[in-house]
Design a protein around this motif. Structure first.
Motif, PDB file in Angstrom:
ATOM      1  N   VAL A   1       0.835  -1.207   0.000  1.00  0.00           N
ATOM      2  CA  VAL A   1       0.000   0.000   0.000  1.00  0.00           C
ATOM      3  C   VAL A   1       0.871   1.259   0.000  1.00  0.00           C
ATOM      4  CG1 VAL A   1      -1.711   1.332   1.293  1.00  0.00           C
ATOM      5  CG2 VAL A   1      -1.928  -1.163   1.123  1.00  0.00           C
ATOM      6  N   THR A   2       1.879   1.262   0.901  1.00  0.00           N
ATOM      7  CA  THR A   2       2.766   2.432   0.961  1.00  0.00           C
ATOM      8  C   THR A   2       3.449   2.683  -0.380  1.00  0.00           C
ATOM      9  OG1 THR A   2       3.212   1.812   3.231  1.00  0.00           O
ATOM     10  CG2 THR A   2       4.628   3.516   2.276  1.00  0.00           C
ATOM     11  N   SER A   3       3.988   1.615  -0.984  1.00  0.00           N
ATOM     12  CA  SER A   3       4.695   1.755  -2.256  1.00  0.00           C
ATOM     13  C   SER A   3       3.801   2.362  -3.324  1.00  0.00           C
ATOM     14  CB  SER A   3       5.198   0.394  -2.738  1.00  0.00           C
ATOM     15  OG  SER A   3       6.509   0.192  -2.285  1.00  0.00           O
ATOM     16  N   LEU A   4       2.566   1.847  -3.412  1.00  0.00           N
ATOM     17  CA  LEU A   4       1.647   2.365  -4.430  1.00  0.00           C
ATOM     18  C   LEU A   4       1.292   3.827  -4.151  1.00  0.00           C
ATOM     19  CD1 LEU A   4      -0.698  -0.724  -4.993  1.00  0.00           C
ATOM     20  CD2 LEU A   4       0.994   0.205  -6.582  1.00  0.00           C
TER      21      LEU A   4
ATOM     22  N   ILE B   1       6.934   3.507 -12.467  1.00  0.00           N
ATOM     23  CA  ILE B   1       7.684   2.250 -12.353  1.00  0.00           C
ATOM     24  C   ILE B   1       9.015   2.479 -11.646  1.00  0.00           C
ATOM     25  CG2 ILE B   1       8.875   0.479 -13.701  1.00  0.00           C
ATOM     26  CD1 ILE B   1       6.547   0.635 -15.689  1.00  0.00           C
ATOM     27  N   THR B   2       9.678   3.598 -11.968  1.00  0.00           N
ATOM     28  CA  THR B   2      10.949   3.916 -11.311  1.00  0.00           C
ATOM     29  C   THR B   2      10.750   4.037  -9.800  1.00  0.00           C
ATOM     30  OG1 THR B   2      11.664   5.118 -13.258  1.00  0.00           O
ATOM     31  CG2 THR B   2      12.867   5.552 -11.225  1.00  0.00           C
ATOM     32  N   SER B   3       9.701   4.746  -9.412  1.00  0.00           N
ATOM     33  CA  SER B   3       9.419   4.943  -7.994  1.00  0.00           C
ATOM     34  C   SER B   3       9.060   3.619  -7.316  1.00  0.00           C
ATOM     35  CB  SER B   3       8.287   5.953  -7.842  1.00  0.00           C
ATOM     36  OG  SER B   3       7.786   5.934  -6.538  1.00  0.00           O
ATOM     37  N   LEU B   4       8.218   2.844  -7.986  1.00  0.00           N
ATOM     38  CA  LEU B   4       7.748   1.576  -7.413  1.00  0.00           C
ATOM     39  C   LEU B   4       8.911   0.625  -7.146  1.00  0.00           C
ATOM     40  CD1 LEU B   4       4.958   0.348  -6.790  1.00  0.00           C
ATOM     41  CD2 LEU B   4       5.047  -0.782  -9.008  1.00  0.00           C
ATOM     42  N   ASN B   5       9.940   0.667  -8.010  1.00  0.00           N
ATOM     43  CA  ASN B   5      11.040  -0.290  -7.905  1.00  0.00           C
ATOM     44  C   ASN B   5      12.252   0.263  -7.171  1.00  0.00           C
ATOM     45  OD1 ASN B   5       9.971  -2.583  -9.251  1.00  0.00           O
ATOM     46  ND2 ASN B   5      10.151  -1.475 -11.181  1.00  0.00           N
ATOM     47  N   ASP B   6      12.174   1.510  -6.713  1.00  0.00           N
ATOM     48  CA  ASP B   6      13.367   2.138  -6.171  1.00  0.00           C
ATOM     49  C   ASP B   6      13.830   1.490  -4.855  1.00  0.00           C
ATOM     50  OD1 ASP B   6      15.301   4.456  -5.742  1.00  0.00           O
ATOM     51  OD2 ASP B   6      14.108   4.441  -3.905  1.00  0.00           O
ATOM     52  N   VAL B   7      15.143   1.328  -4.757  1.00  0.00           N
ATOM     53  CA  VAL B   7      15.737   0.833  -3.521  1.00  0.00           C
ATOM     54  C   VAL B   7      16.612   1.903  -2.884  1.00  0.00           C
ATOM     55  CG1 VAL B   7      17.349  -0.826  -2.520  1.00  0.00           C
ATOM     56  CG2 VAL B   7      15.732  -1.572  -4.258  1.00  0.00           C
ATOM     57  N   SER B   8      17.518   2.466  -3.701  1.00  0.00           N
ATOM     58  CA  SER B   8      18.596   3.280  -3.157  1.00  0.00           C
ATOM     59  C   SER B   8      18.120   4.493  -2.365  1.00  0.00           C
ATOM     60  CB  SER B   8      19.521   3.737  -4.287  1.00  0.00           C
ATOM     61  OG  SER B   8      20.163   2.606  -4.829  1.00  0.00           O
TER      62      SER B   8
ATOM     63  N   THR C   1       8.887   0.554   2.052  1.00  0.00           N
ATOM     64  CA  THR C   1       8.353   0.279   0.719  1.00  0.00           C
ATOM     65  C   THR C   1       8.538  -1.193   0.404  1.00  0.00           C
ATOM     66  OG1 THR C   1      10.423   0.705  -0.422  1.00  0.00           O
ATOM     67  CG2 THR C   1       8.971   2.601  -0.039  1.00  0.00           C
ATOM     68  N   LEU C   2       7.841  -1.666  -0.617  1.00  0.00           N
ATOM     69  CA  LEU C   2       7.876  -3.088  -0.965  1.00  0.00           C
ATOM     70  C   LEU C   2       9.284  -3.600  -1.289  1.00  0.00           C
ATOM     71  CD1 LEU C   2       6.279  -5.654  -1.318  1.00  0.00           C
ATOM     72  CD2 LEU C   2       5.677  -4.931  -3.626  1.00  0.00           C
ATOM     73  N   PRO C   3      10.046  -2.905  -2.164  1.00  0.00           N
ATOM     74  CA  PRO C   3      11.390  -3.433  -2.457  1.00  0.00           C
ATOM     75  C   PRO C   3      12.269  -3.526  -1.213  1.00  0.00           C
ATOM     76  CG  PRO C   3      10.774  -1.767  -4.063  1.00  0.00           C
ATOM     77  CD  PRO C   3       9.721  -1.728  -2.995  1.00  0.00           C
ATOM     78  N   ILE C   4      12.157  -2.549  -0.303  1.00  0.00           N
ATOM     79  CA  ILE C   4      12.957  -2.580   0.916  1.00  0.00           C
ATOM     80  C   ILE C   4      12.520  -3.762   1.782  1.00  0.00           C
ATOM     81  CG2 ILE C   4      13.577  -1.296   3.007  1.00  0.00           C
ATOM     82  CD1 ILE C   4      14.697  -0.091   0.455  1.00  0.00           C
ATOM     83  N   GLN C   5      11.205  -3.984   1.846  1.00  0.00           N
ATOM     84  CA  GLN C   5      10.676  -5.113   2.616  1.00  0.00           C
ATOM     85  C   GLN C   5      11.150  -6.439   2.026  1.00  0.00           C
ATOM     86  OE1 GLN C   5       9.119  -5.073   5.477  1.00  0.00           O
ATOM     87  NE2 GLN C   5       9.059  -7.322   5.461  1.00  0.00           N
ATOM     88  N   ILE C   6      11.171  -6.512   0.693  1.00  0.00           N
ATOM     89  CA  ILE C   6      11.654  -7.746   0.041  1.00  0.00           C
ATOM     90  C   ILE C   6      13.112  -7.986   0.420  1.00  0.00           C
ATOM     91  CG2 ILE C   6      12.147  -8.882  -2.163  1.00  0.00           C
ATOM     92  CD1 ILE C   6       9.860  -7.363  -3.410  1.00  0.00           C
ATOM     93  N   LEU C   7      13.922  -6.922   0.339  1.00  0.00           N
ATOM     94  CA  LEU C   7      15.337  -7.035   0.701  1.00  0.00           C
ATOM     95  C   LEU C   7      15.489  -7.585   2.118  1.00  0.00           C
ATOM     96  CD1 LEU C   7      17.438  -3.912  -0.396  1.00  0.00           C
ATOM     97  CD2 LEU C   7      17.921  -6.317  -0.807  1.00  0.00           C
TER      98      LEU C   7
ATOM     99  N   THR D   1       7.955 -17.027  -0.885  1.00  0.00           N
ATOM    100  CA  THR D   1       7.162 -15.804  -0.729  1.00  0.00           C
ATOM    101  C   THR D   1       7.783 -14.655  -1.512  1.00  0.00           C
ATOM    102  OG1 THR D   1       6.778 -16.511   1.527  1.00  0.00           O
ATOM    103  CG2 THR D   1       6.051 -14.301   0.957  1.00  0.00           C
ATOM    104  N   VAL D   2       9.098 -14.533  -1.377  1.00  0.00           N
ATOM    105  CA  VAL D   2       9.774 -13.433  -2.054  1.00  0.00           C
ATOM    106  C   VAL D   2       9.606 -13.549  -3.562  1.00  0.00           C
ATOM    107  CG1 VAL D   2      11.974 -12.331  -2.479  1.00  0.00           C
ATOM    108  CG2 VAL D   2      11.407 -13.113  -0.198  1.00  0.00           C
ATOM    109  N   ALA D   3       9.678 -14.809  -4.054  1.00  0.00           N
ATOM    110  CA  ALA D   3       9.468 -15.003  -5.485  1.00  0.00           C
ATOM    111  C   ALA D   3       8.083 -14.528  -5.880  1.00  0.00           C
ATOM    112  CB  ALA D   3       9.654 -16.469  -5.855  1.00  0.00           C
ATOM    113  N   SER D   4       7.090 -14.866  -5.052  1.00  0.00           N
ATOM    114  CA  SER D   4       5.738 -14.459  -5.444  1.00  0.00           C
ATOM    115  C   SER D   4       5.539 -12.950  -5.308  1.00  0.00           C
ATOM    116  CB  SER D   4       4.652 -15.223  -4.673  1.00  0.00           C
ATOM    117  OG  SER D   4       5.128 -15.687  -3.469  1.00  0.00           O
ATOM    118  N   VAL D   5       6.186 -12.317  -4.312  1.00  0.00           N
ATOM    119  CA  VAL D   5       6.101 -10.857  -4.252  1.00  0.00           C
ATOM    120  C   VAL D   5       6.760 -10.255  -5.486  1.00  0.00           C
ATOM    121  CG1 VAL D   5       6.583  -8.791  -2.908  1.00  0.00           C
ATOM    122  CG2 VAL D   5       6.241 -10.936  -1.758  1.00  0.00           C
TER     123      VAL D   5
END
Lengths: 282, 355, 262
Positions: free
Chosen positions: C64-67, C197-204, C216-222, C232-236
């Motif tokens: 939700v936060t990422s979106l 898309i850039t924002s959604l995928n941003d890590v740095s 955010t989602l990418p940070i949570q995945i990390l 789970t990570v694969a499915s995210v």
């Protein structure tokens, strides 16, 4: 009346329209980064103290050189394979070309974490590659492929090859077709045309692509973090670790300053060279 | 050195579209032939086929008896001058000219000497070390010309070489091209959409339309005696009127169109078939106020001033015609006049449009 | 044509494309696996790991936060970026050259340095709430893309059309919305997608601007990958890919994908 004043071509309107974005960049980007860099020179131990202690640390200089090395190797590999692929894509017939371009765009739009994670599955101790090698009897025990420099480089190449392909396709398409035809009408074989005409004309574009990949891989975080771990610490992961784990603000700021200076120097120097040798600029 | 070029029954396709149909054309050694026509007529396709950038679906291309049809472009030995010059932007003017010599394995001293000599001939020796980007359009065209000539090709081809130059320069350059071509005696193919350019520069002109050759002859013949209605319209015969001979009296034929009759003498028009088309330029149809004149009754419409004459849009029973009238007596619209054909400005085409 | 590339080159290009596509296929396969460990090819297909995403509240919240951040950040960047791009093109002669350069700067600066600088000056320095700092960071992250993409489509816009509309009595502001904007519509949509898309995928940048309760989602995945190594990570990841595909499909519907090649 107001409309006539608005349309007199003076810069005031231009300034007003660009002001919000300009102020945002100055206030939230230039000043904060400037403050970080300036802060490193206000150390009570002396103006250059943080830098002296950085370069006195064997570990940290190793990290700097490792980062430069990984970025350089990634750039060279991406350049070679990206150029060959871009050449084929630029020569492909219309429909196939669009398809190939979309196929290169797609991984670019997939996040870096996902793309690094894919290699985690492939290169892991129980990963696909090891399972396959063990299954085929090529090795007897799983290879340690993760957390090596090779793993980081593979991940980085994977990250940046599409970027290289796309930017080089643009470069190759910009080379006028009739110049290449002129070359062959004058008796140059396809190979001679490649070396004597196509490649020299593509060099500025190759430099731009190389800069893009070099700076990208020089500052990447997620890929070295996931595929390199602590054993392959690079500047970006070291910066994060200094700031968020050790709360060493001065150390982190020093790393940030070093990264910024190196990146901007390379970008400016190389794009200057690219502009100077670009024969199509005039 | 110089060789004849022969195209035998060439057809070409882009995908499923036929762009060239059964084209046969022979260019004699030392001759300059223009391919003339509107865009899409197949002239550029023909040039690219000869150069080897396209392959014909069927047919044969021969240069001095050598079969070029399946030879790759770089082995054809044809000098090509491109519309956009196509100079190598990364090479100096001198290196551009020397490029073809380098491909032929000629040593660098000799290469330089020959390239310089050629640059001297086109008057650009002083600019040898410049980058092509720094040259004007006319200079670029000269470099392109020098680059194509220096390899001493048996065939020289020009693809609309002057279309990016301004009007004055265009006229100067075409004279220069013609002089260079004459003095070298190189067989040449010249593609253009500009009729004046083609007629002024060529030994013979091939007029093309929709992938077919319409007429191939000397400019004088094309201008006076077009072979069909397409060429007639192309070279300015604006009025084409269908006639049927209703009576013959010795040398004189009485021909009828839309209820109007005209007496034409075979001594001035040549043989008159029973059914024919009379083609005239506006100059070939003179406005006469003499009611007894031997002409087509017409009512005048809009008058425009051409400098050497007045031109009138005319309404006749046979449709809309364009005629010229004398400068001394400008006539008003709606005047009833006779349009008198001038035999030397007219040509007779057979009823099916061919001569 | 005789300039078909050498077979060896075609072979290399084919391998490069295989190299590009295969890992993504593997992620999708792993996400559909029925096993509790990561494997490929999947042994038994199931969607259980997708269900697992939504059972882990951290993932639920961060999606939700990422979106939210991607959407709001992109809109903010468009809001300030479109007038700037317009000004840079329309008043090219009147405005100084360095102003254009200024908008390239954020690309020159390493993202991770930018994130760290914002952390130091905003979150730590002035106590700006984490969510606001994250939003500011993402707005600036995508701003250069917005300005660049829209500038590119304005560069081919004939401003005499705008003058024609004004000479016909249309007010300047109205002219912008009725004449200029519709003509650069493709550029605006492209900028939106690229920025989103850039924002959604941003890590740095997000790396430093996330804190207790907000990530955010990418940070949570990390973070998740470093602790657990399950599908789970694969499915995210697949979910994230799916979002990307969905956005691209919308583009395909409205513009056709070939515009991305420009």
């Amino acid at each position: 009346m107001t409309s006539r004043r608005f349309w007199r071509r003076n810069g005031a309107t231009g300034w007003a329209l660009s002001a919000p974005a300009t102020l945002a960049i100055i206030g939230f980007l230039l000043i904060p980064i400037g403050a970080v860099i300036a802060g490193t020179f206000m150390d009570p131990r002396g103006v250059f103290a943080p830098y002296i202690s950085y370069f006195n640390s064997g570990f940290r200089t190793t990290v700097l050189f490792r980062t430069l090395q990984i970025a350089a190797i990634t750039t060279i590999i991406s350049l070679i394979f990206g150029f060959m692929t871009a050449y084929v894509v630029s020569r492909a017939p219309g429909k196939l070309k669009s398809l190939l371009i979309v196929a290169a765009v797609f991984p670019l739009l997939t996040g870096v974490v996902v793309r690094a994670f894919a290699w985690l599955i492939i290169l892991g101790r129980n990963g696909i590659l090891n399972q396959t090698l063990l299954g085929l009897g090529i090795v007897n025990e799983p290879l340690e492929m993760l957390y090596t420099q090779g793993a980081v480089i593979i991940g980085m190449v994977y990250l940046f090859v599409p970027l290289m392909v796309l930017s080089l396709v643009g470069v190759l398409e910009n080379i006028p077709k009739d110049v290449l035809q002129a070359s062959s009408s004058l008796g140059a074989s396809p190979l001679a045309t490649f070396w004597q005409v196509l490649l020299p004309l593509a060099v500025p574009g190759l430099i731009v692509g190389a800069v893009l990949v070099f700076t990208g891989s020089f500052t990447a975080y997620a890929t070295p973090q996931l595929l390199g771990g602590e054993r392959q610490t690079v500047l970006a992961t070291l910066l994060h670790q200094r700031a968020m784990v050790s709360f060493d603000w001065v150390g982190a700021s020093t790393i940030a300053a070093i990264m910024t200076v190196i990146t901007i120097t390379i970008v400016l120097a190389m794009s200057n060279i690219a502009r100077r040798i670009n024969p199509m600029a005039t | 050195m110089t060789q004849p070029l022969d195209l035998h029954a060439i057809s070409a396709h882009y995908g499923t579209t036929k762009v060239l149909e059964d084209l046969s054309l022979s260019v004699q050694a030392g001759e300059l032939v223009s391919l003339l026509g509107a865009s899409g007529c197949g002239k550029t396709t023909t040039l690219r086929l000869i150069a080897g950038f396209l392959s014909p679906t069927t047919g044969l291309i021969q240069l001095g008896g050598r079969d070029l049809t399946r030879l790759p472009p770089h082995k054809r030995d044809i000098g090509l001058v491109f519309q956009n010059y196509a100079l190598f932007p990364h090479l100096s003017v001198l290196d551009n000219v020397a490029f073809g010599l380098k491909q032929r394995g000629i040593g660098s001293t000799e290469r330089r000497k020959r390239a310089m000599a050629m640059l001297e001939r086109v008057g650009l020796a002083a600019l040898a070390d410049r980058a092509p980007g720094a040259l004007s359009g006319g200079q670029k065209q000269r470099v392109a010309l020098a680059r194509a000539l220096v390899i001493e090709p048996p065939l020289l081809m020009f693809d609309e070489p002057l279309s990016n130059l301004d009007a004055k320069l265009r006229v100067d350059m075409r004279v220069e091209i013609r002089q260079l071509q004459r003095s070298n005696g190189t067989t040449s193919v010249y593609v253009t959409h500009d009729q004046e350019e083609a007629f002024s520069i060529s030994d013979r002109v091939a007029i093309m339309n929709a992938g077919r050759l319409m007429q191939f002859d000397r400019p004088e013949v094309l201008y006076r005696r077009p072979a069909n209605t397409f060429v007639a319209r192309f070279v300015g015969f604006e009025n084409i009127i269908p006639f049927k001979v209703v009576a013959r009296d010795g040398d004189v034929a009485t021909a009828e169109t839309a209820g109007m009759t005209l007496r034409l003498s075979q001594a001035s028009y040549g043989a008159i078939p029973d059914s024919f088309l009379l083609a005239t330029r506006p100059d070939g149809l003179v406005v006469s106020t003499d009611p007894a004149a031997e002409g087509l009754p017409a009512q005048l419409g809009l008058r425009t001033y051409l400098g050497r004459a007045y031109q009138y849009q005319c309404v006749t029973e046979a449709g809309h015609l364009v005629a010229n009238g004398s400068l001394t007596t400008p006539l008003e619209a709606r005047a009833s006049v006779k349009l008198v054909p001038m035999p030397e400005q007219c040509t007779i085409l057979s009823a099916d449009g061919a001569q | 044509m005789s300039d078909r590339p050498h077979p060896i080159l075609i072979g290399v290009a084919a391998l490069v494309y295989l190299f590009l596509m295969l890992p993504l296929v593997i992620v999708v396969g792993a996400a559909l696996s029925d096993t509790t460990y990561l494997t490929f090819p999947p042994q038994g297909l199931s969607l259980r790991w997708f269900e697992n995403i939504f059972e882990i509240s951290a993932f639920r919240r961060t999606i939700v936060t990422s979106l939210q951040i991607a959407f709001m950040g992109t809109l903010l960047a468009l809001l300030i970026g479109i007038p700037a791009a317009y000004a840079l093109n329309r008043f090219r002669v009147e405005l100084p050259k360095w102003l254009g350069t200024l908008f390239v700067l954020p690309i020159l600066v390493p993202e991770i340095v930018f994130g760290f600088a914002l952390l130091k000056s905003l979150t730590v320095g002035t106590g700006v709430p984490i969510f606001a700092a994250l939003l500011i960071g993402h707005t600036l992250l995508v701003l250069p893309y917005v300005v660049r993409v829209i500038s590119a489509s304005l560069a081919s816009f004939d401003f005499s059309i705008e003058e024609a509309a004004i000479s016909l009595g249309s007010a300047p502001i109205k002219t912008f919305f009725t004449i200029v904007l519709p003509n650069v519509r493709a550029g605006v949509i492209a900028a939106f997608i690229l920025a989103f898309i850039t924002s959604l995928n941003d890590v740095s940048v997000s790396l430093f601007l996330t804190g207790p309760g907000i990530s955010t989602l990418p940070i949570q995945i990390l973070a998740h990958v470093e602790q657990f190594f399950d599908p789970t990570v694969a499915s995210v990841s697949v979910l994230l890919m799916f979002l990307t595909v969905a956005v691209m499909a919308v583009v395909e519907r409205t513009l056709g994908l070939t515009f991305l090649a420009k």
